[in-house]
Write a protein that holds these residues in place. Structure first.
Motif, PDB file in Angstrom:
ATOM      1  N   ARG A   1       0.490  -1.107   0.311  1.00  0.00           N
ATOM      2  CA  ARG A   1      -0.162   0.081  -0.047  1.00  0.00           C
ATOM      3  C   ARG A   1       1.392   1.524  -0.367  1.00  0.00           C
ATOM      4  O   ARG A   1       0.999   2.027  -0.168  1.00  0.00           O
ATOM      5  CB  ARG A   1      -1.241   0.027   1.850  1.00  0.00           C
TER       6      ARG A   1
ATOM      7  N   TRP B   1      -0.901  -1.414  -5.667  1.00  0.00           N
ATOM      8  CA  TRP B   1      -1.979  -1.708  -5.169  1.00  0.00           C
ATOM      9  C   TRP B   1      -3.204  -2.895  -5.337  1.00  0.00           C
ATOM     10  O   TRP B   1      -3.492  -3.985  -4.588  1.00  0.00           O
ATOM     11  CB  TRP B   1      -3.724  -1.030  -5.556  1.00  0.00           C
TER      12      TRP B   1
ATOM     13  N   CYS C   1      -6.862   0.100  -1.617  1.00  0.00           N
ATOM     14  CA  CYS C   1      -6.491  -0.542  -2.015  1.00  0.00           C
ATOM     15  C   CYS C   1      -7.532  -1.245  -3.322  1.00  0.00           C
ATOM     16  O   CYS C   1      -7.114  -1.113  -4.434  1.00  0.00           O
ATOM     17  CB  CYS C   1      -6.000  -2.227  -1.961  1.00  0.00           C
TER      18      CYS C   1
END
Length: 486
Positions: free
Chosen positions: A70, A75, A101
Motif C-alpha cells: 500500500r 495496489w 486498495c
C-alpha cells in the motif's frame, strides 16, 4: 543480517525468530517497517510466510506485506495480501487498508463492502463514510454519496478531505460554483490540497485565459531524418535525470513498437550541451534515425526544486499548440516513463476523426486525476488547437501567478474541457479504454520503482552504459530561456 528465518543471523533484534511461530514474526516485521527498513521487513515477513503451516497463522504477515504494498502504491499486491489477512484477521485497520486498495484497483463493490465493515466497527469515524461516498460517486449513485458526505462532515467537520469530496461531487453534477467553493475550503484547511485552488470553471476565468498570449516553440538543438512525410509525432519530455532513468526503456520500446513512419520529438529541460552526446548515443543504440530534440533552460521565480519539477511534469503542454501547428500531424504525447508495446498505432488511429484522444481514470476520482496527462493524442484540427491552447493558457496563468502544484496538467485538461462545454464549441474526444490502453502502453511511474523489476522490461534494455544520475546544469541562455514572472 541474512534471512531472519533461516541461516546465520547476527542481528540482536531478529535473532531467534526461526524458533518463533510465524504469526509471532509480524510484530518485529512491523517494527522494522515503521523504522523505514522496508526491505528487511519484507524479507522477514516473506520468509515467515514460507515456513507457515497454514493461512491462519500467516494472516498477520500478509497484513505487513499488504501495508508495504500500500505504501509503495502497488495496489494489486495490496489487495492480494490484505484479502489473505482479512480472511483470518478481521480487524478494522485491515479492512480500511483493503478498502483503499480495492478502490484504487476499481474493485468498487468489494471496496464498498470493506468501507461498510469499517463503518460498522468504527461508527464515530468519518473515514469510512468518506470512502463510501467516493465509491458511490464513482458508481454514479450521487444521492447516496451526498448522504454519506453529510455524515462524514458531522463526524469530522474540520476534515479538508470532506470538503474536497464535496467539491468533486458538485463537479460531477455540474454544480460548478459549489464545487469551486468547497475545493477552495479544502485548500485553505490542508496545504497538501493546495492544488484545489487551481480548479476553476467560471466564465470570467475562461475569458481571462482566452486572452493570454501565444507561447512559441522552443528551439531545436538536434535533429535527424525529420523531413516531411511522417504519419504521426510521438512526443515526450523530461529532465536529464529522468532521461537517464527511464529514457533507455522508452526509446527501445519506441524503436520496436512506434507507429509506422512516425517522428520522435524529445524535449529536454535544463540540458547541458554534453547531454546531446548521450542522447545521440541512446538514439543510435536504439536504432532511431528520425527524431527532433528541442530544449531550454527553466528559470523559476521562487528558485525551489519543487516548482522546477512541477514545470518538468507539465511544461510540454506550454508548447504543444505550437508543435501541433508546426507538424500538422497527430501528436501522441507520452510521459518518458511510458513503455510502448503494441498500442501506439492503435491510439493514433482510434483518435482519427476526433479533435483529441484522452484517457479517463477508471474509476472516476476527482478533477485533478480524472483525465490522465501521461497519454493523449492531439490532432491539429481547429477545435483541437482551441482546446490545447486553453490548456496551455491554464497552466501558464498559474505558473505566472506563482501557483505551481502537482496535478496542474491534469487539472488543466479537465477544467478546460468543462469550460469549453459550458461557454464555447467543445472538442470531439475519443476516450481511450483503460483496459486496452494498459495492454499497449504501460507506465513505470516515478513513485513506483518496484515496476523496474517487471520482467517485461527485459526486452527493452539497451546495451552500453549511461552516465550516473546527476543534476544537470542549464543550457546556455543564448539558446533559449523561459522566465516565469510574478
Amino acid at each position: 543480517m541474512v534471512d531472519p528465518i533461516g541461516g546465520a543471523n547476527t542481528d540482536p533484534e531478529t535473532s531467534g525468530l526461526r524458533r518463533r511461530a510465524p504469526e509471532e514474526v509480524a510484530q518485529p516485521a512491523q517494527a522494522l517497517l515503521e523504522r523505514g527498513l522496508t526491505e528487511e521487513a519484507r524479507a522477514m515477513a516473506s520468509a515467515a510466510i514460507r515456513s507457515s503451516p497454514d493461512e491462519r497463522s500467516a494472516a498477520p504477515l500478509h497484513a505487513v506485506l499488504g501495508e508495504i504494498a500500500r505504501r509503495e502504491g502497488n495496489w494489486e499486491e495490496g489487495v492480494r495480501h490484505f484479502e489473505a489477512a482479512a480472511a483470518h484477521l478481521p480487524v478494522t485497520w485491515v479492512y480500511a487498508s483493503l478498502a483503499e486498495c480495492c478502490w484504487r484497483t476499481a474493485r468498487l463493490a468489494r471496496a464498498l463492502e470493506c468501507y461498510r465493515r469499517w463503518a460498522e466497527e468504527a461508527p464515530a469515524n468519518g473515514g469510512p463514510r468518506l470512502g463510501m461516498a467516493n465509491v458511490l460517486r464513482a458508481l454514479g449513485r450521487f444521492a447516496e454519496a451526498r448522504q454519506h458526505l453529510e455524515k462524514a462532515g458531522e463526524l469530522n467537520p474540520a476534515d479538508a478531505r470532506v470538503h474536497a469530496a464535496r467539491g468533486c461531487l458538485h463537479a460531477s453534477l455540474d454544480e460548478f460554483d459549489d464545487a469551486e467553493r468547497e475545493l477552495s475550503a479544502a485548500a485553505a484547511l490542508d496545504g497538501s490540497l493546495a492544488f484545489c485552488r487551481l480548479i476553476g470553471f467560471g466564465r470570467p476565468f475562461f475569458e481571462k485565459l482566452a486572452g493570454l498570449p501565444e507561447v512559441p516553440a522552443p528551439p531545436v538543438i538536434a535533429e535527424a531524418g525529420a523531413a516531411p512525410g511522417f504519419s504521426a509525432v510521438v512526443l515526450t519530455s523530461c529532465d536529464p535525470l529522468y532521461l537517464r532513468k527511464y529514457g533507455p526503456y522508452f526509446l527501445a520500446s519506441y524503436a520496436q513498437n512506434a507507429p509506422r513512419r512516425s517522428l520522435l520529438h524529445l524535449h529536454l529541460y535544463d540540458p547541458r550541451p554534453e547531454l546531446l552526446v548521450e542522447v545521440k548515443d541512446l538514439f543510435a543504440r536504439a536504432g532511431i534515425g528520425r527524431y527532433v530534440v528541442s530544449g531550454g533552460h527553466v528559470e523559476v521565480n521562487d528558485g525551489t526544486d519543487y516548482t522546477r519539477r512541477v514545470i518538468y511534469s507539465c511544461g510540454r503542454f506550454l508548447y504543444l499548440p505550437a508543435w501541433m501547428e508546426q507538424y500538422r500531424a497527430p501528436v501522441l504525447a507520452l510521459d518518458i516513463d511510458a513503455v510502448l508495446e503494441n498500442g501506439a498505432r492503435q491510439l493514433v488511429e482510434f483518435a482519427a476523426g476526433h479533435d483529441a484522444g484522452l484517457t479517463s481514470r477508471e474509476p472516476p476520482d476527482s478533477p485533478w486525476l480524472d483525465i490522465l496527462a501521461g497519454v493523449l493524442v492531439a490532432n491539429p484540427t481547429p477545435a483541437g488547437l482551441s482546446y490545447f491552447r486553453l490548456v496551455r493558457n491554464y497552466i501558464s496563468h498559474y505558473l505566472r501567478a506563482g501557483e505551481a502544484h502537482w496535478h496542474m496538467d491534469q487539472i488543466a485538461l479537465y477544467c478546460s474541457l468543462r469550460m469549453l462545454r459550458r461557454f464555447a464549441d467543445p472538442p470531439g474526444i475519443a476516450w481511450f479504454s483503460g483496459e486496452a490502453l494498459h495492454a499497449g502502453i504501460w507506465h513505470l511511474g516515478h513513485a513506483y520503482d518496484y515496476k523496474l523489476a517487471d520482467e517485461r522490461l527485459a526486452r527493452y534494455r539497451l546495451g552500453g552504459r549511461l552516465k550516473p544520475d546527476e543534476r544537470s546544469g542549464s543550457f546556455p541562455q543564448e539558446i533559449w530561456r523561459w522566465l516565469i514572472k510574478r
